[in-house]
Write a protein that holds these residues in place. Sequence first.
Motif, PDB file in Angstrom:
ATOM      1  N   THR A  32      59.538 -38.926 -76.646  1.00 55.31           N
ATOM      2  CA  THR A  32      59.695 -37.532 -77.053  1.00 55.31           C
ATOM      3  C   THR A  32      60.985 -36.968 -76.475  1.00 55.31           C
ATOM      4  O   THR A  32      61.232 -37.055 -75.275  1.00 55.31           O
ATOM      5  CB  THR A  32      58.504 -36.674 -76.575  1.00 55.31           C
ATOM      6  OG1 THR A  32      57.300 -37.173 -77.171  1.00 55.31           O
ATOM      7  CG2 THR A  32      58.701 -35.226 -76.992  1.00 55.31           C
ATOM      8  N   ALA A  62      64.693 -38.510 -86.204  1.00 54.10           N
ATOM      9  CA  ALA A  62      63.405 -38.871 -85.603  1.00 54.10           C
ATOM     10  C   ALA A  62      62.689 -39.925 -86.442  1.00 54.10           C
ATOM     11  O   ALA A  62      62.118 -40.884 -85.906  1.00 54.10           O
ATOM     12  CB  ALA A  62      62.535 -37.629 -85.451  1.00 54.10           C
ATOM     13  N   GLU A  68      59.903 -39.028 -81.366  1.00 53.66           N
ATOM     14  CA  GLU A  68      59.463 -37.659 -81.629  1.00 53.66           C
ATOM     15  C   GLU A  68      60.514 -36.711 -81.073  1.00 53.66           C
ATOM     16  O   GLU A  68      60.874 -36.789 -79.900  1.00 53.66           O
ATOM     17  CB  GLU A  68      58.112 -37.380 -80.961  1.00 53.66           C
ATOM     18  CG  GLU A  68      57.616 -35.964 -81.222  1.00 53.66           C
ATOM     19  CD  GLU A  68      56.312 -35.653 -80.508  1.00 53.66           C
ATOM     20  OE1 GLU A  68      55.782 -34.549 -80.710  1.00 53.66           O
ATOM     21  OE2 GLU A  68      55.832 -36.518 -79.736  1.00 53.66           O
ATOM     22  N   ILE A  69      61.049 -35.856 -81.929  1.00 50.54           N
ATOM     23  CA  ILE A  69      62.020 -34.864 -81.492  1.00 50.54           C
ATOM     24  C   ILE A  69      61.412 -33.484 -81.668  1.00 50.54           C
ATOM     25  O   ILE A  69      61.100 -33.055 -82.773  1.00 50.54           O
ATOM     26  CB  ILE A  69      63.342 -34.966 -82.280  1.00 50.54           C
ATOM     27  CG1 ILE A  69      63.986 -36.348 -82.084  1.00 50.54           C
ATOM     28  CG2 ILE A  69      64.311 -33.866 -81.844  1.00 50.54           C
ATOM     29  CD1 ILE A  69      65.287 -36.546 -82.840  1.00 50.54           C
ATOM     30  N   TYR A 306      71.062 -35.961 -80.278  1.00 53.10           N
ATOM     31  CA  TYR A 306      70.186 -37.135 -80.127  1.00 53.10           C
ATOM     32  C   TYR A 306      70.858 -38.214 -79.277  1.00 53.10           C
ATOM     33  O   TYR A 306      70.237 -38.769 -78.361  1.00 53.10           O
ATOM     34  CB  TYR A 306      69.813 -37.712 -81.482  1.00 53.10           C
ATOM     35  CG  TYR A 306      69.090 -39.037 -81.348  1.00 53.10           C
ATOM     36  CD1 TYR A 306      67.773 -39.083 -80.902  1.00 53.10           C
ATOM     37  CD2 TYR A 306      69.752 -40.246 -81.603  1.00 53.10           C
ATOM     38  CE1 TYR A 306      67.124 -40.304 -80.721  1.00 53.10           C
ATOM     39  CE2 TYR A 306      69.111 -41.455 -81.428  1.00 53.10           C
ATOM     40  CZ  TYR A 306      67.792 -41.481 -80.986  1.00 53.10           C
ATOM     41  OH  TYR A 306      67.148 -42.678 -80.795  1.00 53.10           O
TER      42      TYR A 306
END
Length: 344
Positions: A32, A62, A68-69, A306
Amino acid sequence: MKKVSLLIVFVLVVGLIWGCNLPNNDVEEVRTIKVGITMYNEFDPFTEEIRHNIENNLTQIADRQNVEIVTTTVYSSQNQLVQNDQVEDFIEKGYDIICVNLVDRTDPSVIIETAKSTDTPIVFFNRELVEDDLKRFDKLYYVGAEPEESGKIQGELVLSALEKRFDEIDISGDGVIQYILLEGEVGHQDAIIRSRVSVETILDGGIELERLGDEIANWDRKQAQTKVTSLLQGYPRQIELVIANDDNMALGAVDAMKIFRVQNMPLIVGVNGDQEVLKYISDGVIEGTALNNAEAKGRVIAEMAYGIAANGKVPDDINLVDGKYYYVPYIKIDRSNVKEYIEE
């Protein structure tokens, strides 16, 4: 023999049950990543488009990366103190990276020092802070566009139009183009540079200009309409050119001209590539705009966020200037190419 067979079966069943209960080290846990976004204002159509593209691209990343973002967006209502608290709150809640659309580009110190003290990376965007501030911490970055380029494009759009139909645009027939300037906001680097370069480009092209008004309209359509309406009361037929720092204010100028029932619409140029403006360009109401690519900005910001959060670095295919800056190029749009950018 029968007892042996039963024993073998029992051992196999127990082994199967035991194996099922063992942890599966081959199954990778989904990581996450938490991304915070703070926006200077919720009523700016262009920055909202960037925000929308950041969120969409993070969702796509994602899915591709099987992570999971969690993305949280908050608005600062043009209050730097509120934004400072929002950044601090993100950090206290363990967010991996924060994307900041600054309220005041000259006052990022609290955000920078808070990020530096907690080793939290920040991607600033669309409101370029002072270079010395960006150098205060090695995990500060900026994504935007170079304002000189947009000002030059605006000037070139005006020069091209005047070359083709000077007499039509020069309503007074005095050989001088009377213009008004609609600026974004006081102290905003893009507004300052864009205004200066657009006018300089026109003057360098051999055109004589006379400024009838220079108004701050804060990137706001209604404010621009009000300011232009006021100018029209003093110059009902003299305004031949409107240079607007963005499309929102260009639309405000059009609104004012229509309400005032101006018979000869002046030459109008903007910046951003708003869909309503593109339709006006197609119809010949607005001369052109410099596309400020919100889609590309959103994609780059999302990929940087990211990459930094997941891998500790900016992705290799994003080439930063001085290890800090990423500038998305502008695109000149006029009637010759506007159909390529109008969304159906």
